[in-house]
Scaffold this motif. Structure first.
Motif, PDB file in Angstrom:
ATOM      1  N   GLN A 126     -10.970 -40.113  15.911  1.00 15.91           N
ATOM      2  CA  GLN A 126     -10.520 -39.183  16.970  1.00 15.91           C
ATOM      3  C   GLN A 126      -9.785 -38.217  15.948  1.00 15.91           C
ATOM      4  O   GLN A 126      -9.862 -36.660  16.327  1.00 15.91           O
ATOM      5  N   ALA A 127      -8.914 -38.549  15.019  1.00 14.16           N
ATOM      6  CA  ALA A 127      -8.066 -37.883  14.267  1.00 14.16           C
ATOM      7  C   ALA A 127      -9.084 -36.948  13.355  1.00 14.16           C
ATOM      8  O   ALA A 127      -8.836 -35.612  13.184  1.00 14.16           O
ATOM      9  N   ILE A 128     -10.246 -37.294  12.728  1.00 14.13           N
ATOM     10  CA  ILE A 128     -11.319 -36.599  11.980  1.00 14.13           C
ATOM     11  C   ILE A 128     -11.829 -35.693  12.754  1.00 14.13           C
ATOM     12  O   ILE A 128     -12.086 -34.426  12.375  1.00 14.13           O
ATOM     13  N   GLY A 129     -12.274 -36.147  14.101  1.00 14.10           N
ATOM     14  CA  GLY A 129     -13.144 -35.279  14.895  1.00 14.10           C
ATOM     15  C   GLY A 129     -12.400 -34.079  15.269  1.00 14.10           C
ATOM     16  O   GLY A 129     -13.190 -32.732  15.416  1.00 14.10           O
ATOM     17  N   ARG A 130     -11.057 -33.939  15.427  1.00  9.98           N
ATOM     18  CA  ARG A 130     -10.393 -32.741  15.841  1.00  9.98           C
ATOM     19  C   ARG A 130     -10.441 -31.617  14.786  1.00  9.98           C
ATOM     20  O   ARG A 130     -10.281 -30.688  15.126  1.00  9.98           O
ATOM     21  N   TRP A 131     -10.854 -31.911  13.658  1.00  5.23           N
ATOM     22  CA  TRP A 131     -11.252 -30.624  12.467  1.00  5.23           C
ATOM     23  C   TRP A 131     -12.573 -30.156  13.245  1.00  5.23           C
ATOM     24  O   TRP A 131     -12.397 -28.853  12.356  1.00  5.23           O
ATOM     25  N   GLY A 132     -13.299 -30.729  13.652  1.00  8.43           N
ATOM     26  CA  GLY A 132     -14.446 -30.264  13.953  1.00  8.43           C
ATOM     27  C   GLY A 132     -14.067 -29.070  14.962  1.00  8.43           C
ATOM     28  O   GLY A 132     -14.688 -27.770  15.103  1.00  8.43           O
ATOM     29  N   ASN A 133     -13.324 -29.166  15.904  1.00  8.96           N
ATOM     30  CA  ASN A 133     -12.487 -28.165  16.973  1.00  8.96           C
ATOM     31  C   ASN A 133     -11.923 -27.006  16.187  1.00  8.96           C
ATOM     32  O   ASN A 133     -12.119 -25.755  16.468  1.00  8.96           O
ATOM     33  N   PHE A 134     -11.456 -27.477  15.042  1.00  9.39           N
ATOM     34  CA  PHE A 134     -10.606 -26.234  14.126  1.00  9.39           C
ATOM     35  C   PHE A 134     -11.697 -25.143  13.687  1.00  9.39           C
ATOM     36  O   PHE A 134     -11.603 -24.037  13.922  1.00  9.39           O
ATOM     37  N   PHE A 135     -12.801 -25.791  13.289  1.00  9.41           N
ATOM     38  CA  PHE A 135     -13.881 -24.765  12.781  1.00  9.41           C
ATOM     39  C   PHE A 135     -14.491 -24.215  13.694  1.00  9.41           C
ATOM     40  O   PHE A 135     -15.127 -23.255  13.640  1.00  9.41           O
ATOM     41  N   ASN A 136     -14.584 -24.828  15.272  1.00 10.61           N
ATOM     42  CA  ASN A 136     -15.120 -24.190  16.261  1.00 10.61           C
ATOM     43  C   ASN A 136     -14.423 -23.043  16.867  1.00 10.61           C
ATOM     44  O   ASN A 136     -14.754 -22.602  17.730  1.00 10.61           O
ATOM     45  N   GLY A 137     -13.042 -23.105  16.559  1.00 11.24           N
ATOM     46  CA  GLY A 137     -12.098 -22.201  17.099  1.00 11.24           C
ATOM     47  C   GLY A 137     -11.595 -22.448  18.562  1.00 11.24           C
ATOM     48  O   GLY A 137     -11.574 -22.009  19.528  1.00 11.24           O
ATOM     49  N   GLU A 138     -11.575 -23.958  18.771  1.00 11.98           N
ATOM     50  CA  GLU A 138     -11.299 -24.711  19.882  1.00 11.98           C
ATOM     51  C   GLU A 138      -9.887 -25.551  19.785  1.00 11.98           C
ATOM     52  O   GLU A 138      -9.335 -25.458  18.764  1.00 11.98           O
TER      53      GLU A 138
END
Length: 269
Positions: A126-138
């Motif tokens: 989950q900690a790593i996956g949140r960085w995907g939100n960063f790049f998606n602007g979420e």
């Protein structure tokens, strides 16, 4: 922030997909390591993790789409475009959890013994996956001055990435990622505590993540809503109660000799 990491002709690979995949792979590695330490058969846990991951991702997408139903009714093909974002972790926990319950019941294993292994890897994923939100602007928060972000000594690429919808935003994705990482470290430490009972790691995970998500969600401005209620906060309260009950009371539940015997059939000797 550039959402596309690589392009090969008409094929586009998004940062969101990369970080979700990376989170899954690292979580899988941690779970397999924990399972080996506890003597669980490699094939058993590998099948469990693979199937749960698929079902959890589907559940996370269904959960998200249900809260944007009017949009996806108009554009149903976009339901499958998960690279654009829209995976709700609570949906993944719900659907994945139901499957784990079924899988353990089918194989006659004690559910919380398996969950104690799984949650250690899940929270890091989950900690790593949140960085995907960063790049998606979420997963961003309220409008904040540039000077505030600079005062936090954040790397420039994070500050630049928090310029969303014409304003700088609170990096709530980063806050949640940090506290998930901290939760992982705590789980790694306390799992060695000799007096820890079966299920208490699971209980701690639910409580820690629920508190984290409840607080972070209060800061977010792109939450899933149920009327005027932030649905993630409501679910977090319910999960905290579940985690508290597991942590405090599960040790009082008697284990049947049949369950214990069949569990040992899956343990290396």
């Amino acid at each position: 922030m550039e959402r596309i990491a690589f392009e090969f002709g008409f094929i586009k690979i998004y940062w969101y997909s990369i970080f979700i995949f990376l989170g899954v792979i690292i979580a899988y590695s941690i779970i397999m390591t924990e399972a080996k330490k506890r003597g669980i058969e490699k094939d058993f846990i590998a099948n469990l993790v693979f199937d749960t991951t698929i079902i959890g991702l589907i559940g996370a997408r269904i959960y998200y789409c249900l809260f944007h139903l009017s949009y996806y009714v108009k554009y149903p093909l976009e339901i499958f475009q998960i690279w654009n974002g829209g995976l709700a972790i609570h949906g993944g926990i719900l659907f994945g959890g139901i499957f784990v319950i079924y899988y353990c019941k089918k194989n006659k294993l004690e559910l919380l013994k398996i969950l104690d292994i799984v949650v250690v890897g899940v929270i890091l994923g989950q900690a790593i996956g949140r960085w995907g939100n960063f790049f998606n602007g979420e997963a961003y928060g309220a409008i904040t001055p540039l000077t505030h972000l600079q005062s936090m000594h954040l790397p420039k690429f994070i500050i630049d990435g928090m310029y969303i919808l014409g304003e700088y935003r609170q990096p709530t994705f980063l806050y949640e990622s940090f506290f998930n990482l901290l939760g992982f470290i705590i789980l790694i430490i306390i799992r060695k505590y000799p007096y820890l009972k079966t299920g208490q790691l699971t209980g701690f995970y639910f409580m820690w993540y629920s508190i984290t998500r409840f607080i972070i969600e209060s800061m977010r401005t792109d939450s899933l809503m149920l009327g005027k209620i932030k649905i993630a906060q409501l679910v977090s309260m319910l999960l905290f109660i579940v985690g508290f009950i597991i942590f405090i009371y599960y040790k009082r539940i008697k284990k049947s000799s049949k369950t214990e015997y069949l569990y040992k059939n899956h343990v290396r000797t």
